[in-house]
Every structure is written in C-alpha cells, then in structure tokens.
Design a protein around this motif. Structure first.
Motif, short mmCIF file in Angstrom:
data_model
loop_
_atom_site.label_atom_id
_atom_site.label_comp_id
_atom_site.label_asym_id
_atom_site.label_seq_id
_atom_site.Cartn_x
_atom_site.Cartn_y
_atom_site.Cartn_z
N LEU A 146 0.83 -1.20 0.00
CA LEU A 146 0.00 0.00 0.00
C LEU A 146 0.86 1.25 0.00
CD1 LEU A 146 -2.71 -1.05 2.62
CD2 LEU A 146 -3.05 -0.81 0.17
N GLN A 147 1.90 1.24 0.81
CA GLN A 147 2.78 2.40 0.92
C GLN A 147 3.56 2.65 -0.36
OE1 GLN A 147 3.05 4.45 3.51
NE2 GLN A 147 2.09 3.37 5.21
N ALA A 148 3.85 1.57 -1.10
CA ALA A 148 4.69 1.70 -2.30
C ALA A 148 3.96 2.36 -3.46
CB ALA A 148 5.20 0.32 -2.72
N GLY A 149 2.63 2.32 -3.46
CA GLY A 149 1.88 2.85 -4.59
C GLY A 149 1.85 1.86 -5.74
N GLY A 150 1.09 2.17 -6.79
CA GLY A 150 1.00 1.28 -7.94
C GLY A 150 -0.03 0.18 -7.71
N ALA A 151 -0.23 -0.61 -8.78
CA ALA A 151 -1.21 -1.69 -8.73
C ALA A 151 -0.76 -2.81 -7.79
CB ALA A 151 -1.44 -2.25 -10.13
N ILE A 152 -1.72 -3.49 -7.20
CA ILE A 152 -1.44 -4.60 -6.30
C ILE A 152 -2.14 -5.85 -6.83
CG2 ILE A 152 -1.65 -5.48 -3.93
CD1 ILE A 152 -1.82 -2.62 -2.96
N ALA A 153 -1.37 -6.88 -7.12
CA ALA A 153 -1.94 -8.13 -7.63
C ALA A 153 -2.45 -8.96 -6.45
CB ALA A 153 -0.89 -8.91 -8.43
N CYS A 154 -3.57 -8.54 -5.88
CA CYS A 154 -4.07 -9.19 -4.68
C CYS A 154 -5.58 -9.03 -4.62
CB CYS A 154 -3.42 -8.55 -3.45
SG CYS A 154 -3.98 -9.21 -1.87
N ASP A 155 -6.26 -10.07 -4.19
CA ASP A 155 -7.69 -10.01 -3.92
C ASP A 155 -7.92 -9.93 -2.42
OD1 ASP A 155 -8.19 -10.28 -6.64
OD2 ASP A 155 -8.56 -12.44 -6.52
N VAL A 156 -9.04 -9.33 -2.04
CA VAL A 156 -9.42 -9.29 -0.63
C VAL A 156 -10.82 -9.87 -0.48
CG1 VAL A 156 -7.94 -7.35 -0.02
CG2 VAL A 156 -10.27 -6.91 -0.78
N LEU A 157 -11.01 -10.67 0.56
CA LEU A 157 -12.32 -11.25 0.85
C LEU A 157 -13.12 -10.25 1.68
CD1 LEU A 157 -11.23 -14.89 1.80
CD2 LEU A 157 -11.92 -13.99 -0.45
N VAL A 158 -14.35 -9.99 1.26
CA VAL A 158 -15.22 -9.01 1.90
C VAL A 158 -16.40 -9.74 2.51
CG1 VAL A 158 -16.62 -6.95 1.54
CG2 VAL A 158 -14.49 -7.26 0.24
N CYS A 159 -16.47 -9.75 3.84
CA CYS A 159 -17.49 -10.52 4.57
C CYS A 159 -18.35 -9.60 5.43
CB CYS A 159 -16.84 -11.57 5.47
SG CYS A 159 -15.72 -12.70 4.63
N GLU A 167 -21.10 -4.45 -0.80
CA GLU A 167 -20.89 -3.83 -2.12
C GLU A 167 -20.16 -2.49 -1.98
OE1 GLU A 167 -24.84 -3.66 -3.66
OE2 GLU A 167 -24.82 -5.73 -4.41
N ALA A 168 -20.49 -1.72 -0.94
CA ALA A 168 -19.80 -0.45 -0.72
C ALA A 168 -18.32 -0.67 -0.45
CB ALA A 168 -20.45 0.29 0.46
N VAL A 169 -17.99 -1.71 0.30
CA VAL A 169 -16.59 -1.99 0.62
C VAL A 169 -15.85 -2.54 -0.59
CG1 VAL A 169 -15.05 -3.32 2.13
CG2 VAL A 169 -17.12 -2.27 3.07
N ILE A 170 -16.53 -3.29 -1.45
CA ILE A 170 -15.90 -3.77 -2.69
C ILE A 170 -15.53 -2.58 -3.58
CG2 ILE A 170 -16.40 -4.98 -4.86
CD1 ILE A 170 -17.95 -7.05 -3.14
N THR A 171 -16.38 -1.57 -3.61
CA THR A 171 -16.05 -0.34 -4.35
C THR A 171 -14.82 0.33 -3.75
OG1 THR A 171 -18.36 0.01 -4.97
CG2 THR A 171 -16.92 1.93 -5.05
N MET A 172 -14.73 0.34 -2.43
CA MET A 172 -13.55 0.90 -1.76
C MET A 172 -12.30 0.10 -2.09
SD MET A 172 -15.29 1.64 1.96
CE MET A 172 -13.71 1.78 2.80
N ALA A 173 -12.45 -1.22 -2.21
CA ALA A 173 -11.30 -2.06 -2.55
C ALA A 173 -10.76 -1.71 -3.93
CB ALA A 173 -11.71 -3.54 -2.50
N ASP A 174 -11.66 -1.51 -4.88
CA ASP A 174 -11.23 -1.13 -6.23
C ASP A 174 -10.42 0.17 -6.19
OD1 ASP A 174 -12.52 -3.34 -7.27
OD2 ASP A 174 -14.33 -2.25 -7.82
N ALA A 175 -10.88 1.14 -5.39
CA ALA A 175 -10.17 2.41 -5.28
C ALA A 175 -8.82 2.25 -4.60
CB ALA A 175 -11.04 3.41 -4.51
N LEU A 176 -8.70 1.22 -3.77
CA LEU A 176 -7.46 0.95 -3.06
C LEU A 176 -6.41 0.31 -3.97
CD1 LEU A 176 -6.71 1.36 0.00
CD2 LEU A 176 -7.12 -1.07 0.29
N GLY A 177 -6.88 -0.25 -5.10
CA GLY A 177 -5.96 -0.90 -6.03
C GLY A 177 -5.95 -2.40 -5.92
#
Length: 220
Positions: A146-159, A167-177
């Motif tokens: 996160l600190q390095a910037g740029g795209a992150i090849a990682c998925d996050v599980l949203v529960c 759905e709101a948090v999934i939108t936040m995840a997209d903005a996070l990269g």
C-alpha cells in the motif's frame, strides 16, 4: 463529480492505516485519520496527497474521526480491538464499520489463533450490535504494498451480513488498487483472518514480502 463517502481510518497513523488513507485520498475519498492523539493524527494527515477532487486529509481523535465519517475503518492491533470498539460504539451508529483487524497473538503470529468468538469481525459485530453494519476486509493486503503505490496483484475477501454494505466496501477495494471478492456473511471472516497468519509464515519461509491471495475463475 461522483459523491464519495467520508472515510475515518482508525489507526490511521500506523503502517496499514496510513497506507490505506494515502490511497483512498488519492482516489478521491475524503479521509479523516484517527488516532488516540489528535495532534499525531493531524501530523500524519498532512503527509497525505489528496487527488481526484478530494479535500485535504485531516486528523482527529478516534471518536472525533468516527463521528464525522460515513464509513469507519478499523486498522488497529488486535490487542487494542476491544477497547476501540467500546470507545467508538456510540459514534458508529447507523454506519458501515470496516474491520481490518487480525487476531495475531505474539510471538507465534504465523500460527492461526482465532478467538473463541470465531473472528475479530464477529467480535466487532457482537460488540457494536445491530446499530452498525460490520464488514470484514483488507486483512491480506500488505502495508508495504500500500505504501509503495501502484497496482497490487491481490484479492481481498469481503465478509458481512449486509449485502449493500459489502458492495460499498468492494467499491472501496477497487479504489485501493485491489479486487474485492464478496465472500458472504461475517462468520466467513474467520477464513480471511486465518489466511493472514498463513501468509506471514509464507513470507518467512520463502523469504518474500507481502505475499497475497488471488481468486481464480472470476472475470476481472
């Protein structure tokens, strides 16, 4: 201009919290950095570069940040989790609370040690009650990435138990990269939290930094 909810990052002066605050502010979200010390929070906020029309990030105490935000993100150590939940429970009424806390128990942080209640996410929903919608997410994103910037090849599980909140948090995840994956109810948060300890062990054994997970078979 697209309306974006105001985000309070509780623990926003730490490595994970500051990394998330930096990225969300750059993506256009109004961000409030929360800390036990409002002065320390403001100092951290001044280091953040806002983008995409976002106002300058600001700092406040944990309660002040939570009260002023639409969505509250918890990025604190598990040892502080209970105290933070007690401190914030009145300030988060009617809001989405994103719990990124992992139940790591030193010194064996690479060993899965889930709490009796099942997960930190379940503890948060239980302590806060139904006055807020708890969503568990972002445990498996390395702070250094996160600190390095740029795209992150990682998925996050949203529960979480509320589909709209997920759905709101999934939108936040997209903005996070990262890509957010709808992983169902809050009870399933145990899987993501347990995976964090496994990834810490993988980092050590394979001498890598910030190993992550990706879910296959779902179109990008």
């Amino acid at each position: 201009m697209q309306h974006r909810p105001t985000l309070a990052i509780i623990g926003g002066t730490g490595a994970l919290g500051s990394g998330m605050a930096m990225r969300w502010s750059a993506a256009g979200y109004p961000v409030i950095v929360g800390s036990r010390s409002g002065e320390k929070a403001q100092e951290s906020a001044q280091q953040i570069q806002a983008g995409n029309g976002a106002p300058a990030a600001r700092g406040d105490t944990n309660v002040g940040a939570a009260a002023a935000a639409d969505i509250v993100v918890l990025a604190v150590p598990f040892s502080n989790h209970d105290a933070i939940l007690e401190e914030l429970k009145d300030a988060v009424v009617g809001k989405i609370v994103v719990d990124a806390v992992v139940p790591l128990v030193p010194p064996r942080v690479a060993q899965v040690q889930l709490p009796q209640q099942g997960s930190a996410g379940q503890i948060a929903q239980e302590r806060i009650g139904h006055s807020a919608r708890v969503v568990s997410a972002f445990q498996n994103v390395g702070a250094a990435k996160l600190q390095a910037g740029g795209a992150i090849a990682c998925d996050v599980l949203v529960c979480g138990n509320d589909k709209e909140a997920r759905e709101a948090v999934i939108t936040m995840a997209d903005a996070l990269g990262v890509r957010g994956i709808d992983a169902g109810p809050i009870a399933n948060a145990a899987a993501a939290e347990a995976m964090t300890s496994i990834l810490i062990g993988i980092n050590k054994r394979y001498k890598v930094d910030c190993a992550g997970i990706q879910i296959t078979g779902i179109p990008a």
